[in-house]
Design a protein around this motif. Structure first.
Motif, mmCIF file in Angstrom:
data_model
loop_
_atom_site.group_PDB
_atom_site.id
_atom_site.type_symbol
_atom_site.label_atom_id
_atom_site.label_comp_id
_atom_site.label_asym_id
_atom_site.label_seq_id
_atom_site.Cartn_x
_atom_site.Cartn_y
_atom_site.Cartn_z
ATOM 1 N N GLY A 1 0.810 -1.213 0.000
ATOM 2 C CA GLY A 1 0.000 0.000 0.000
ATOM 3 C C GLY A 1 0.841 1.259 0.000
ATOM 4 N N LEU A 2 2.036 1.166 -0.610
ATOM 5 C CA LEU A 2 2.955 2.296 -0.657
ATOM 6 C C LEU A 2 3.317 2.638 -2.089
ATOM 7 C CD1 LEU A 2 5.422 1.315 2.229
ATOM 8 C CD2 LEU A 2 3.580 3.003 2.338
ATOM 9 N N ASP A 3 3.754 3.855 -2.278
ATOM 10 C CA ASP A 3 4.278 4.312 -3.559
ATOM 11 C C ASP A 3 5.794 4.203 -3.540
ATOM 12 O OD1 ASP A 3 5.307 6.868 -5.307
ATOM 13 O OD2 ASP A 3 3.442 6.043 -6.107
ATOM 14 N N TRP A 4 6.393 4.031 -4.705
ATOM 15 C CA TRP A 4 7.854 3.983 -4.812
ATOM 16 C C TRP A 4 8.503 5.217 -4.174
ATOM 17 C CZ3 TRP A 4 12.502 2.480 -4.837
ATOM 18 C CH2 TRP A 4 13.531 3.059 -5.573
ATOM 19 N N ARG A 5 7.832 6.341 -4.229
ATOM 20 C CA ARG A 5 8.398 7.556 -3.632
ATOM 21 C C ARG A 5 8.401 7.526 -2.107
ATOM 22 N NH1 ARG A 5 4.705 11.354 -7.359
ATOM 23 N NH2 ARG A 5 3.362 9.573 -6.860
ATOM 24 N N ASP A 6 7.679 6.558 -1.513
ATOM 25 C CA ASP A 6 7.688 6.400 -0.054
ATOM 26 C C ASP A 6 8.899 5.617 0.446
ATOM 27 O OD1 ASP A 6 5.138 7.656 0.194
ATOM 28 O OD2 ASP A 6 4.162 5.754 -0.320
ATOM 29 N N VAL A 7 9.670 5.049 -0.474
ATOM 30 C CA VAL A 7 10.789 4.169 -0.119
ATOM 31 C C VAL A 7 12.034 5.006 0.169
ATOM 32 C CG1 VAL A 7 12.334 2.368 -0.999
ATOM 33 C CG2 VAL A 7 9.869 2.229 -1.442
ATOM 34 N N ASP A 8 12.650 4.748 1.329
ATOM 35 C CA ASP A 8 13.859 5.479 1.719
ATOM 36 C C ASP A 8 15.127 4.886 1.118
ATOM 37 O OD1 ASP A 8 12.413 7.170 3.572
ATOM 38 O OD2 ASP A 8 12.311 5.433 4.905
ATOM 39 N N ALA A 9 15.130 3.553 0.887
ATOM 40 C CA ALA A 9 16.338 2.888 0.405
ATOM 41 C C ALA A 9 15.942 1.663 -0.406
ATOM 42 C CB ALA A 9 17.235 2.482 1.573
ATOM 43 N N ILE A 10 16.808 1.294 -1.343
ATOM 44 C CA ILE A 10 16.590 0.099 -2.153
ATOM 45 C C ILE A 10 17.867 -0.727 -2.110
ATOM 46 C CG2 ILE A 10 17.224 1.357 -4.264
ATOM 47 C CD1 ILE A 10 15.327 -0.563 -5.789
ATOM 48 N N VAL A 11 17.702 -2.044 -1.952
ATOM 49 C CA VAL A 11 18.830 -2.975 -1.968
ATOM 50 C C VAL A 11 18.586 -3.972 -3.084
ATOM 51 C CG1 VAL A 11 20.227 -4.598 -0.662
ATOM 52 C CG2 VAL A 11 19.075 -2.729 0.530
ATOM 53 N N GLY A 12 19.520 -4.043 -4.025
ATOM 54 C CA GLY A 12 19.405 -4.967 -5.138
ATOM 55 C C GLY A 12 20.347 -6.144 -4.967
ATOM 56 N N ALA A 13 19.853 -7.354 -5.220
ATOM 57 C CA ALA A 13 20.691 -8.546 -5.255
ATOM 58 C C ALA A 13 21.260 -8.675 -6.659
ATOM 59 C CB ALA A 13 19.878 -9.783 -4.877
ATOM 60 N N ASP A 14 22.578 -8.738 -6.757
ATOM 61 C CA ASP A 14 23.255 -8.674 -8.054
ATOM 62 C C ASP A 14 23.138 -9.971 -8.847
ATOM 63 O OD1 ASP A 14 24.089 -6.124 -7.490
ATOM 64 O OD2 ASP A 14 26.154 -6.683 -7.006
ATOM 65 N N THR A 15 23.150 -9.837 -10.179
ATOM 66 C CA THR A 15 23.294 -10.966 -11.086
ATOM 67 C C THR A 15 24.440 -10.672 -12.030
ATOM 68 O OG1 THR A 15 22.281 -12.262 -12.857
ATOM 69 C CG2 THR A 15 21.424 -10.031 -12.532
ATOM 70 N N VAL A 16 25.564 -11.339 -11.840
ATOM 71 C CA VAL A 16 26.758 -11.019 -12.632
ATOM 72 C C VAL A 16 26.598 -11.445 -14.082
ATOM 73 C CG1 VAL A 16 28.294 -11.071 -10.649
ATOM 74 C CG2 VAL A 16 27.894 -13.175 -11.922
ATOM 75 N N ARG A 17 25.658 -12.347 -14.354
ATOM 76 C CA ARG A 17 25.431 -12.746 -15.744
ATOM 77 C C ARG A 17 24.702 -11.663 -16.531
ATOM 78 N NH1 ARG A 17 24.939 -17.128 -12.813
ATOM 79 N NH2 ARG A 17 22.751 -16.732 -12.388
ATOM 80 N N GLY A 18 24.181 -10.648 -15.831
ATOM 81 C CA GLY A 18 23.441 -9.587 -16.501
ATOM 82 C C GLY A 18 24.327 -8.453 -16.991
ATOM 83 N N GLY A 19 25.659 -8.673 -17.037
ATOM 84 C CA GLY A 19 26.549 -7.604 -17.467
ATOM 85 C C GLY A 19 26.627 -6.504 -16.421
ATOM 86 N N TYR A 20 27.124 -5.342 -16.828
ATOM 87 C CA TYR A 20 27.355 -4.277 -15.855
ATOM 88 C C TYR A 20 26.092 -3.875 -15.096
ATOM 89 C CZ TYR A 20 29.021 -0.075 -13.599
ATOM 90 O OH TYR A 20 29.335 0.852 -12.648
ATOM 91 N N PRO A 21 24.913 -3.785 -15.737
ATOM 92 C CA PRO A 21 23.721 -3.444 -14.942
ATOM 93 C C PRO A 21 23.475 -4.425 -13.808
ATOM 94 C CG PRO A 21 23.252 -3.249 -17.282
ATOM 95 C CD PRO A 21 24.586 -3.914 -17.177
ATOM 96 N N GLY A 22 23.850 -5.701 -14.010
ATOM 97 C CA GLY A 22 23.650 -6.702 -12.977
ATOM 98 C C GLY A 22 24.606 -6.576 -11.813
ATOM 99 N N TYR A 23 25.773 -5.961 -12.041
ATOM 100 C CA TYR A 23 26.746 -5.768 -10.973
ATOM 101 C C TYR A 23 26.338 -4.625 -10.036
ATOM 102 C CZ TYR A 23 30.259 -8.853 -13.091
ATOM 103 O OH TYR A 23 30.944 -9.943 -13.584
#
Length: 396
Positions: free
Chosen positions: A38-60
């Protein structure tokens, strides 16, 4: 101060082979988790991404990649890589920020677009990487590695190929009830036995596939959840990301000298068991408190080993549990009620997050036909190579 954080939202992009970028799967999962919270993306203070090295630089730099895909809004960003444990370590990083008072709301996202076939170590020659060495020097791909585990269980504990097949039968039955699973068809033991041998004694249906998929969680402080009308949210009570202890440098072999017929503490003999033990100690619970578990069934034989590692039974008795139906839906402690990797396939950085999504739905009582009755406490467990371990305890 309580170490709990609240799970406000859970979301997933269904697993499969969709032929798109991992970013699209992660963005879809994130949007679903935000809507669930029930939240908007703008309500988020922080984001943590789990990396995928097979996805090239965007994945890192997955945290920044997903933040860009959702729309720059100034959130603090973190990216985490820990092989199969990436998702749980991302949850741990998010939880730490919340408990430190650096953020009220954190979005955790993992996604992958996995290549078909064997995973090859990414990034070129790495002679200091044991993963690379076993591929290059030994020719031991993951299925060969899993088969060595299976053969050892047969030699030490008397497990049979029929026992391994029953794990697939159990997980396929649960996956058939899960609309997000890739494989939604029940499988018989005879079908497992008739599938091609990949690495003796394991057959094709004993080993998980590689998949595309994405999963996301919206985490917050318990206080924030209560202020926003969630008086009794699912809570993450422990995140274990322990490493092996010297001189136990063989990461996951039991003490072969120990009489395997003797009932011993199931958390005394392997690195994987120490992962679960640390989670139990932090959460103040034990295996006897579990309603269900989600474990990393890269192969059917490996799931049996997890039963012992998370303390459901003494070492060597995992096959007995599956024979008795104790880990099936309706059993004493269902394991992989989601269908597990047997039904999903492996989308590496998303998988540990997806495990917590399943616990969330089960503890909320919203898991539909695969619902574990009265679910109150759950644990996830997996291991990434090179000493990455992870387990998450969730409670309601």
């Amino acid at each position: 101060m309580s170490a709990d954080v609240a799970v406000l939202g859970a979301g997933m992009h269904p697993w499969g082979k969709w032929g798109r970028s991992f970013v699209s799967y992660g963005r879809a999962a994130a949007r679903e988790a935000l809507a669930d919270a029930g939240l908007d993306w703008r309500d988020v203070d922080a984001i943590v991404g789990a990396d995928t090295v097979r996805g090239g630089y965007p994945g890192y730099v997955a945290g920044a990649t997903f933040a860009q895909a959702l729309g720059w809004q100034g959130a603090r960003v973190t990216s985490v890589y820990a092989a199969c444990a990436s998702g749980a370590q991302a949850i741990g990083a998010a939880r730490a920020q919340i408990l430190a008072g650096l953020a009220d709301v954190v979005l955790v996202v993992g996604a992958d677009a996995a290549p078909k076939g064997f995973f090859a170590p990414a990034g070129g020659n790495r002679p200091d990487d044991p993963d690379w060495l076993r591929f290059r020097v030994l020719g031991a791909t993951n299925p060969a590695y899993f088969a060595l585990y299976a053969r050892r269980r047969m030699a030490l504990h008397g497990d049979t190929v029929e026992d391994f097949a029953q794990v697939k039968v159990k997980n396929a039955a649960a996956g058939a009830l899960n609309p997000r699973a890739r494989y939604r068809k029940r499988v018989s033991a005879e079908e497992v036995a008739a599938s091609a041998v990949v690495a003796d004694p394991l057959r094709l249906l004993d080993i998980c596939a590689t998949s595309d998929g994405g999963a996301a969680l919206v985490l917050s402080s318990v206080e924030f959840a209560r202020r926003h009308g969630r008086s009794d949210p699912v809570r993450i009570r422990a995140v274990s990301t322990v490493t092996p202890v010297y001189p136990k440098t063989v990461l996951d072999l039991p003490d072969i000298a120990t009489d395997s017929a003797v009932a011993v503490s199931p958390v005394a003999h392997s690195f994987r068991a120490s992962i679960a033990r640390a989670a139990y100690e932090e959460a103040g619970i034990g295996p006897e408190d579990l309603s269900l578990a989600e474990v990393y069934d890269l192969s059917t034989a490996l799931e049996l080993e997890w039963y012992e590692d998370i303390g459901l039974c003494p070492m060597g008795e995992g096959a007995k549990l599956v024979r008795e139906g104790a880990t099936a839906l309706g059993g004493r402690t269902p394991v992989n009620a989601s269908g597990g990797l047997a039904s999903f396939g492996e989308a590496v950085p998303a998988q540990a997050i997806a495990q917590v999504c399943e616990l969330t739905w089960q503890l909320r009582g919203t898991a539909g036909d695969r619902q574990v009755a009265g679910a109150r406490v759950g644990i996830t467990a997996n291991q990434g190579l090179f000493g990455h371990g992870s387990a998450v305890v969730a409670v309601r």
